[in-house]
Design a protein around this motif. Structure first.
Motif, mmCIF file in Angstrom:
data_model
loop_
_atom_site.group_PDB
_atom_site.id
_atom_site.type_symbol
_atom_site.label_atom_id
_atom_site.label_comp_id
_atom_site.label_asym_id
_atom_site.label_seq_id
_atom_site.Cartn_x
_atom_site.Cartn_y
_atom_site.Cartn_z
ATOM 1 N N TRP A 63 -0.109 -11.738 -5.355
ATOM 2 C CA TRP A 63 -1.302 -12.741 -5.286
ATOM 3 C C TRP A 63 -2.507 -11.768 -4.941
ATOM 4 N N ALA A 64 -2.294 -11.061 -4.023
ATOM 5 C CA ALA A 64 -3.634 -10.279 -3.513
ATOM 6 C C ALA A 64 -4.238 -9.406 -4.663
ATOM 7 N N PHE A 65 -3.350 -8.741 -5.814
ATOM 8 C CA PHE A 65 -3.775 -8.182 -6.868
ATOM 9 C C PHE A 65 -4.407 -9.104 -7.840
ATOM 10 N N ALA A 66 -3.614 -10.259 -8.256
ATOM 11 C CA ALA A 66 -4.214 -11.295 -9.149
ATOM 12 C C ALA A 66 -5.420 -11.625 -8.664
ATOM 13 N N LYS A 67 -5.772 -11.836 -7.282
ATOM 14 C CA LYS A 67 -6.963 -12.533 -6.793
ATOM 15 C C LYS A 67 -8.171 -11.548 -6.973
ATOM 16 N N GLN A 68 -7.712 -10.075 -7.183
ATOM 17 C CA GLN A 68 -8.688 -8.987 -7.395
ATOM 18 C C GLN A 68 -9.005 -8.897 -8.728
ATOM 19 N N GLY A 69 -8.383 -9.788 -9.858
ATOM 20 C CA GLY A 69 -8.647 -9.793 -11.268
ATOM 21 C C GLY A 69 -7.396 -8.725 -12.117
ATOM 22 N N TYR A 70 -6.488 -8.381 -11.647
ATOM 23 C CA TYR A 70 -5.435 -7.640 -12.104
ATOM 24 C C TYR A 70 -4.310 -8.507 -12.683
ATOM 25 N N GLU A 71 -3.801 -7.975 -14.003
ATOM 26 C CA GLU A 71 -2.828 -8.464 -14.519
ATOM 27 C C GLU A 71 -1.335 -8.031 -13.950
ATOM 28 N N VAL A 72 -0.708 -9.035 -13.403
ATOM 29 C CA VAL A 72 0.296 -8.756 -12.701
ATOM 30 C C VAL A 72 1.859 -9.132 -13.372
ATOM 31 N N HIS A 73 2.695 -8.554 -13.322
ATOM 32 C CA HIS A 73 3.911 -8.440 -13.837
ATOM 33 C C HIS A 73 5.182 -8.450 -12.555
ATOM 34 N N PHE A 74 6.160 -9.542 -12.643
ATOM 35 C CA PHE A 74 7.255 -9.207 -11.580
ATOM 36 C C PHE A 74 8.427 -8.964 -12.161
ATOM 37 N N ILE A 92 -0.762 -9.771 6.177
ATOM 38 C CA ILE A 92 -1.782 -8.707 6.347
ATOM 39 C C ILE A 92 -2.604 -8.961 4.957
ATOM 40 N N VAL A 93 -2.007 -9.325 3.666
ATOM 41 C CA VAL A 93 -2.664 -9.488 2.474
ATOM 42 C C VAL A 93 -3.549 -10.594 2.564
ATOM 43 N N THR A 94 -3.109 -11.751 3.450
ATOM 44 C CA THR A 94 -3.917 -13.011 3.675
ATOM 45 C C THR A 94 -5.036 -12.583 4.363
ATOM 46 N N LEU A 95 -4.975 -11.710 5.387
ATOM 47 C CA LEU A 95 -6.347 -11.411 6.098
ATOM 48 C C LEU A 95 -7.536 -10.583 5.416
ATOM 49 N N ASN A 96 -6.906 -9.877 4.498
ATOM 50 C CA ASN A 96 -7.975 -9.242 3.781
ATOM 51 C C ASN A 96 -7.617 -8.787 2.247
ATOM 52 N N PRO A 97 -7.190 -9.533 1.391
ATOM 53 C CA PRO A 97 -6.540 -9.182 0.129
ATOM 54 C C PRO A 97 -7.293 -8.120 -0.705
ATOM 55 N N GLU A 98 -8.738 -8.225 -0.660
ATOM 56 C CA GLU A 98 -9.558 -7.204 -1.317
ATOM 57 C C GLU A 98 -9.388 -5.722 -0.838
ATOM 58 N N GLY A 99 -9.465 -5.651 0.675
ATOM 59 C CA GLY A 99 -9.153 -4.390 1.524
ATOM 60 C C GLY A 99 -7.824 -3.968 1.187
ATOM 61 N N PHE A 100 -6.775 -4.760 1.247
ATOM 62 C CA PHE A 100 -5.380 -4.226 1.108
ATOM 63 C C PHE A 100 -5.321 -3.716 -0.453
ATOM 64 N N VAL A 101 -5.848 -4.255 -1.339
ATOM 65 C CA VAL A 101 -5.783 -3.751 -2.938
ATOM 66 C C VAL A 101 -6.422 -2.613 -2.782
ATOM 67 N N ASN A 102 -7.655 -2.286 -2.180
ATOM 68 C CA ASN A 102 -8.492 -1.101 -2.451
ATOM 69 C C ASN A 102 -7.701 -0.198 -1.784
ATOM 70 N N ALA A 103 -6.754 -0.254 -0.443
ATOM 71 C CA ALA A 103 -6.140 0.678 0.072
ATOM 72 C C ALA A 103 -4.956 1.308 -0.765
ATOM 73 N N VAL A 104 -4.096 0.422 -1.073
ATOM 74 C CA VAL A 104 -3.307 0.685 -2.040
ATOM 75 C C VAL A 104 -3.583 1.595 -3.176
ATOM 76 N N LEU A 105 -4.748 1.073 -4.033
ATOM 77 C CA LEU A 105 -5.032 1.847 -5.084
ATOM 78 C C LEU A 105 -5.621 3.246 -4.614
ATOM 79 N N GLU A 106 -6.574 3.583 -3.763
ATOM 80 C CA GLU A 106 -6.932 4.686 -3.363
ATOM 81 C C GLU A 106 -5.659 5.506 -2.710
ATOM 82 N N GLY A 107 -4.752 5.024 -2.235
ATOM 83 C CA GLY A 107 -3.411 5.746 -1.701
ATOM 84 C C GLY A 107 -2.804 6.136 -3.013
ATOM 85 N N TYR A 108 -2.473 5.438 -3.999
ATOM 86 C CA TYR A 108 -1.898 5.558 -5.387
ATOM 87 C C TYR A 108 -2.784 6.991 -6.131
#
Length: 397
Positions: free
Chosen positions: A17-28, A283-299
């Motif tokens: 949900w957090a990644f989709a909210k930032q415009g990413y195509e998501v697969h489960f 955590i993702v509800t508190l700040n979805p954009e910040g969570f996604v950015n942290a994951v992508l920079e960590g990656y």
């Protein structure tokens, strides 16, 4: 870049949900009846599935089984540690010996490989006695008992595989530490890490922390932690990542410390090599954009910024009747038209949503205050209907 998430629970839905909210195509893989609202579901077929995912995409394993299985060994685009490092969660014996080797604060312990060893080594401890299964036991592998004889009896059954189906082998005898439990989770790349907002979760089934242990009946955050305690927790993360480096590996992914605050100091009770559930939902509800950015920079190995919480979030878990031992399945679910709900044990049958697991739904509330977030989460929980709906009334009180 597309995002591929392995798993089928509320944690995986929340990450997607957090990644989709930032415009990413998501697969489960395989996802559930709710994840397809935020992406596309696919069957999961192990290494075959991983090898079909393009290298330019990111793979995020939700649960520990994938990492212990070795998904990060199969492909370089997995955000998670290799299976040799995933032993920090996959083997309690390995984790405790690792902590002892690198001087990481944990409870005094012994390892027993046979019932005879258990009977002898238990003499070095006083009640309450703590016994931990070595391997993955889906939250059922920890025994806390007052009677020495009962501990020997149940611990022996655990060793020979008669206590928990599919679980056998050595056990850890841990010294009992009194204090307050705390979960600390971080996004990690090598020796660099950023700690995510602290969240409190509720493990017992019923109000007042009564009843059997579960995977988690709700959570809220952010929880305020004194700065001197945070500094000590950072030291535990740093020592752990230093130890991993000394073992010849680099850590990339999420690292979760299950802590006990004892006499002012945090002790590590256990490691997890993935995010917690239901903490992730908050955590993702508190700040979805910040969570996604942290994951992508960590990656990518970039500069990870702290994930600053925006207000408060509360997660009230709706479980099926009979959870955690024998949850009822197949009960039709009706949902309100509005409100943020993450799906867990939910399937679709004949076009209708039905219960398909122990924890069914995560009802989220947000607000400027904890009280406002709590009120919204419970208002949402009351609007959901299915036969046997079970939930705690004291989350975030």
């Amino acid at each position: 870049m597309r995002v591929h998430i392995l798993g089928s629970g509320g944690r995986e839905h929340a990450i997607g949900w957090a990644f989709a909210k930032q415009g990413y195509e998501v697969h489960f893989y395989p996802g559930n009846a709710g994840t397809k609202r935020d992406g596309t579901n696919h069957p999961y077929e192990g290494e075959k599935t991983l090898k079909a995912i393009p290298e330019e995409d990111i793979v995020i394993p939700g649960s520990e089984e994938f990492l212990v299985e070795g998904v990060s060994n199969w492909r370089s685009n997995v955000f998670g540690p290799v299976k040799e490092v995933a032993r920090l969660e996959g083997s309690k014996v390995y984790a405790k010996r690792f902590m002892k080797k690198y001087g990481i604060r944990t409870a005094r312990f012994e390892v027993a490989e046979t019932p005879e060893e258990l009977r002898e080594k238990i003499k070095k401890f006083s009640p309450p006695y703590v016994i931990k299964a070595d391997g993955l036991a889906r939250g059922k592998g920890v025994l806390i008992l007052d009677s020495k004889e009962e501990t020997i009896e149940k611990g022996s059954k655990l060793i020979i595989g008669e206590l928990i189906k599919g679980v056998k082998g050595p056990v850890v005898i841990d010294e009992f530490l009194a204090g307050n439990e705390l979960s600390a989770m971080a996004v990690v790349n090598g020796r660099n890490f950023v700690i995510l907002p602290f969240v409190r979760d509720y493990k017992r089934l019923m109000d007042g922390d009564r009843g059997p242990n579960t995977g988690g009946m709700g959570s809220w955050g952010p929880v305020e932690i004194p700065s001197d305690t945070i500094k000590k927790i950072e030291e535990l993360f740093d020592k752990t990542l230093w130890g991993v480096e000394k073992e010849g590996y680099a850590y990339r992914g999420f690292l979760y410390l299950g802590l006990m605050l004892h006499d002012g100091d945090p002790y590590i009770l256990e490691y997890n090599v993935r995010l917690g559930d239901p903490e992730t939902e908050v955590i993702v509800t508190l700040n979805p954009e910040g969570f996604v950015n942290a994951v992508l920079e960590g990656y990518r190995g970039g500069k990870m910024e702290p994930v600053e919480p925006r207000g408060f979030a509360v997660d009230v878990v709706l479980a099926a009747r009979g959870y955690p031992d024998a949850p009822e399945k197949g009960k039709e679910i009706t949902l309100p038209e509005e409100g943020l709900i993450f799906f867990a044990g939910v399937a679709e049958k004949d076009g209708k949503l039905v219960t398909n697991g122990g924890r069914v739904l995560h009802c989220m509330g947000t607000g400027e205050t904890k009280e406002e977030a709590r009120r919204k989460a419970y208002e949402l929980a009351e609007k959901v209907h299915f036969e046997g709906k079970t939930y705690r009334r004291d989350i975030a009180l």
